[in-house]
Design a protein around this motif. Structure first.
Motif, PDB file in Angstrom:
ATOM      1  N   SER A 165      23.222  -1.164   5.136  1.00  0.00           N
ATOM      2  CA  SER A 165      22.375  -0.817   6.283  1.00  0.00           C
ATOM      3  C   SER A 165      21.874   0.619   6.174  1.00  0.00           C
ATOM      4  O   SER A 165      20.731   0.912   6.540  1.00  0.00           O
ATOM      5  CB  SER A 165      23.149  -1.016   7.585  1.00  0.00           C
ATOM      6  N   THR A 166      22.711   1.523   5.647  1.00  0.00           N
ATOM      7  CA  THR A 166      22.296   2.917   5.454  1.00  0.00           C
ATOM      8  C   THR A 166      21.164   2.988   4.437  1.00  0.00           C
ATOM      9  O   THR A 166      20.165   3.703   4.640  1.00  0.00           O
ATOM     10  CB  THR A 166      23.475   3.764   4.948  1.00  0.00           C
ATOM     11  N   ILE A 167      21.307   2.262   3.348  1.00  0.00           N
ATOM     12  CA  ILE A 167      20.299   2.253   2.283  1.00  0.00           C
ATOM     13  C   ILE A 167      18.970   1.712   2.802  1.00  0.00           C
ATOM     14  O   ILE A 167      17.902   2.298   2.561  1.00  0.00           O
ATOM     15  CB  ILE A 167      20.805   1.412   1.090  1.00  0.00           C
TER      16      ILE A 167
ATOM     17  N   ARG B  47      10.979  -0.297  -9.615  1.00  0.00           N
ATOM     18  CA  ARG B  47      12.133   0.480  -9.183  1.00  0.00           C
ATOM     19  C   ARG B  47      11.673   1.768  -8.510  1.00  0.00           C
ATOM     20  O   ARG B  47      10.799   2.464  -9.026  1.00  0.00           O
ATOM     21  CB  ARG B  47      13.032   0.814 -10.364  1.00  0.00           C
ATOM     22  N   LEU B  48      12.268   2.052  -7.362  1.00  0.00           N
ATOM     23  CA  LEU B  48      11.863   3.204  -6.572  1.00  0.00           C
ATOM     24  C   LEU B  48      12.831   4.357  -6.784  1.00  0.00           C
ATOM     25  O   LEU B  48      14.065   4.173  -6.759  1.00  0.00           O
ATOM     26  CB  LEU B  48      11.812   2.840  -5.088  1.00  0.00           C
ATOM     27  N   CYS B  49      12.264   5.528  -6.979  1.00  0.00           N
ATOM     28  CA  CYS B  49      13.057   6.736  -7.165  1.00  0.00           C
ATOM     29  C   CYS B  49      13.338   7.369  -5.810  1.00  0.00           C
ATOM     30  O   CYS B  49      12.485   8.066  -5.241  1.00  0.00           O
ATOM     31  CB  CYS B  49      12.324   7.719  -8.077  1.00  0.00           C
TER      32      CYS B  49
ATOM     33  N   SER C  51      12.637   4.375   6.513  1.00  0.00           N
ATOM     34  CA  SER C  51      12.197   5.707   6.913  1.00  0.00           C
ATOM     35  C   SER C  51      11.255   6.308   5.874  1.00  0.00           C
ATOM     36  O   SER C  51      10.224   6.892   6.219  1.00  0.00           O
ATOM     37  CB  SER C  51      13.414   6.615   7.112  1.00  0.00           C
ATOM     38  N   PHE C  52      11.579   6.140   4.597  1.00  0.00           N
ATOM     39  CA  PHE C  52      10.724   6.674   3.538  1.00  0.00           C
ATOM     40  C   PHE C  52       9.390   5.933   3.511  1.00  0.00           C
ATOM     41  O   PHE C  52       8.332   6.548   3.314  1.00  0.00           O
ATOM     42  CB  PHE C  52      11.422   6.532   2.185  1.00  0.00           C
ATOM     43  N   MET C  53       9.422   4.647   3.754  1.00  0.00           N
ATOM     44  CA  MET C  53       8.205   3.839   3.724  1.00  0.00           C
ATOM     45  C   MET C  53       7.199   4.306   4.776  1.00  0.00           C
ATOM     46  O   MET C  53       5.988   4.351   4.523  1.00  0.00           O
ATOM     47  CB  MET C  53       8.552   2.367   3.951  1.00  0.00           C
ATOM     48  N   THR C  54       7.676   4.640   5.946  1.00  0.00           N
ATOM     49  CA  THR C  54       6.771   5.028   7.037  1.00  0.00           C
ATOM     50  C   THR C  54       6.354   6.499   6.959  1.00  0.00           C
ATOM     51  O   THR C  54       5.619   6.975   7.816  1.00  0.00           O
ATOM     52  CB  THR C  54       7.424   4.753   8.401  1.00  0.00           C
ATOM     53  N   GLY C  55       6.829   7.216   5.931  1.00  0.00           N
ATOM     54  CA  GLY C  55       6.392   8.581   5.698  1.00  0.00           C
ATOM     55  C   GLY C  55       5.295   8.611   4.643  1.00  0.00           C
ATOM     56  O   GLY C  55       4.729   7.582   4.279  1.00  0.00           O
ATOM     57  N   GLU C  56       5.015   9.803   4.135  1.00  0.00           N
ATOM     58  CA  GLU C  56       3.950   9.956   3.135  1.00  0.00           C
ATOM     59  C   GLU C  56       4.431  10.666   1.873  1.00  0.00           C
ATOM     60  O   GLU C  56       3.626  10.973   0.999  1.00  0.00           O
ATOM     61  CB  GLU C  56       2.776  10.740   3.746  1.00  0.00           C
ATOM     62  N   GLU C  57       5.711  10.921   1.772  1.00  0.00           N
ATOM     63  CA  GLU C  57       6.237  11.596   0.579  1.00  0.00           C
ATOM     64  C   GLU C  57       6.044  10.703  -0.645  1.00  0.00           C
ATOM     65  O   GLU C  57       6.256   9.487  -0.587  1.00  0.00           O
ATOM     66  CB  GLU C  57       7.717  11.914   0.777  1.00  0.00           C
ATOM     67  N   MET C  58       5.659  11.311  -1.756  1.00  0.00           N
ATOM     68  CA  MET C  58       5.406  10.557  -2.984  1.00  0.00           C
ATOM     69  C   MET C  58       6.607  10.668  -3.928  1.00  0.00           C
ATOM     70  O   MET C  58       7.309  11.685  -3.966  1.00  0.00           O
ATOM     71  CB  MET C  58       4.157  11.077  -3.688  1.00  0.00           C
TER      72      MET C  58
ATOM     73  N   GLY D 188       0.813  -1.210   0.000  1.00  0.00           N
ATOM     74  CA  GLY D 188       0.000   0.000   0.000  1.00  0.00           C
ATOM     75  C   GLY D 188       0.845   1.258   0.000  1.00  0.00           C
ATOM     76  O   GLY D 188       0.313   2.375   0.036  1.00  0.00           O
ATOM     77  N   ARG D 189       2.149   1.107  -0.057  1.00  0.00           N
ATOM     78  CA  ARG D 189       3.080   2.258  -0.084  1.00  0.00           C
ATOM     79  C   ARG D 189       3.871   2.298  -1.391  1.00  0.00           C
ATOM     80  O   ARG D 189       4.147   3.364  -1.924  1.00  0.00           O
ATOM     81  CB  ARG D 189       4.045   2.167   1.105  1.00  0.00           C
TER      82      ARG D 189
END
Length: 275
Positions: free
Chosen positions: A105-107, A85-87, A113-120, A78-79
């Motif tokens: 681990s950084t990646i 491929r993710l930009c 972190s991006f997954m739990t946010g809402e930025e598109m 749902g995210r």
């Protein structure tokens, strides 16, 4: 083919992430290709992804760490669009912004972190919190069955028809089974314990509900008539009641009749005495 520098770097990073895995993250390279890594993100608490099992791949370029990997998440969440491929600033969409000091681990921490946010971004999707929670509940089923196309433990062979790093939904969970045999076994046990419908990932409806003891006598027996059911209902209702409570109306009517009869007799006797 990986350069010697990339092989050395990724081997070192695998040892590091195995000894000290980041919270909610595990990852390893494929046995057949050190440039193909598989990761599992566990949905963090207090998020719509809580408890979800999210599987994806990192495909590193031969000259890593001087160029970033392609990042995909295969499990529907749902995210993100599955196997797309993710930009991200840490992905191959932005090679100039990648820092060679960043590690696997950084990646993966950045991805979580991006997954739990809402930025598109390219490859992300919008969904309600309820939809994301439903995806989380079905994630283990999806990983081990390929979205319900095959049952767990099937001998389906994995054939990649979309290029390296892409997982075709409907592979029966074959690729997941190859890369994560221990997790696949755990998922299979979990699905049996939870009585998960292998066709859609939802719990099966229970059809063995038992009648409560106080109404067990009211169930219709095979071949019984409506009259017998009514009779059994009366018997069940009368159980535990005293003789007095069952016959109180008869006693009351009998007492009243006796009173009227005695009163009439006394009245007749008084009348005859005065004549």
């Amino acid at each position: 083919m990986a350069t010697p520098a990339a092989t050395k770097r990724l081997t070192k990073e695998y040892a590091s992430i195995s000894r000290h895995p980041p919270p909610y993250i595990i990852a390893h390279p494929s046995e057949s290709n050190i440039l193909e890594w598989h990761y599992i993100l566990t949905g963090p608490p207090e998020t719509p992804y809580e408890g979800g099992q999210y599987w994806g791949t990192l495909i590193f370029p031969p000259d890593y760490p001087f160029a970033p990997p392609a990042i995909r998440m295969h499990t529907p969440s749902g995210r993100f669009q599955p196997s797309t491929r993710l930009c991200l600033s840490i992905s191959d969409f932005h090679p100039k912004s990648f820092n060679p000091a960043w590690e696997v681990s950084t990646i993966l921490n950045g991805l979580l972190s991006f997954m739990t946010g809402e930025e598109m971004t390219t490859g992300s999707v919008r969904a309600s919190e309820q939809e994301r929670r439903l995806f989380a509940k079905r994630s283990r089923w999806w990983n081990s069955t390929g979205g319900g196309s095959k049952s767990p433990s099937s001998n389906t062979q994995y054939h990649n028809s979309k290029g390296i790093g892409a997982i075709k939904a409907g592979d029966g969970g074959a690729k997941f089974r190859v890369e994560w045999p221990e997790l696949d076994e755990e998922n299979e046990k979990w699905m049996k314990e939870k009585r998960i419908n292998l066709a859609n990932g939802m719990p099966l409806a229970r059809s063995d509900a038992r009648c409560a003891p106080d109404v067990a006598g009211l169930r219709r027996r095979p071949g019984s008539s409506a009259t017998s059911v009514v009779h059994e209902g009366r018997v069940a209702r009368d159980v535990g009641q005293s003789w007095l409570s069952r016959n109180k109306w008869r006693i009351l009517l009998g007492t009243l009749f006796t009173y009227i009869l005695v009163a009439r007799m006394l009245g007749d006797g008084a009348a005859s005495g005065t004549t």
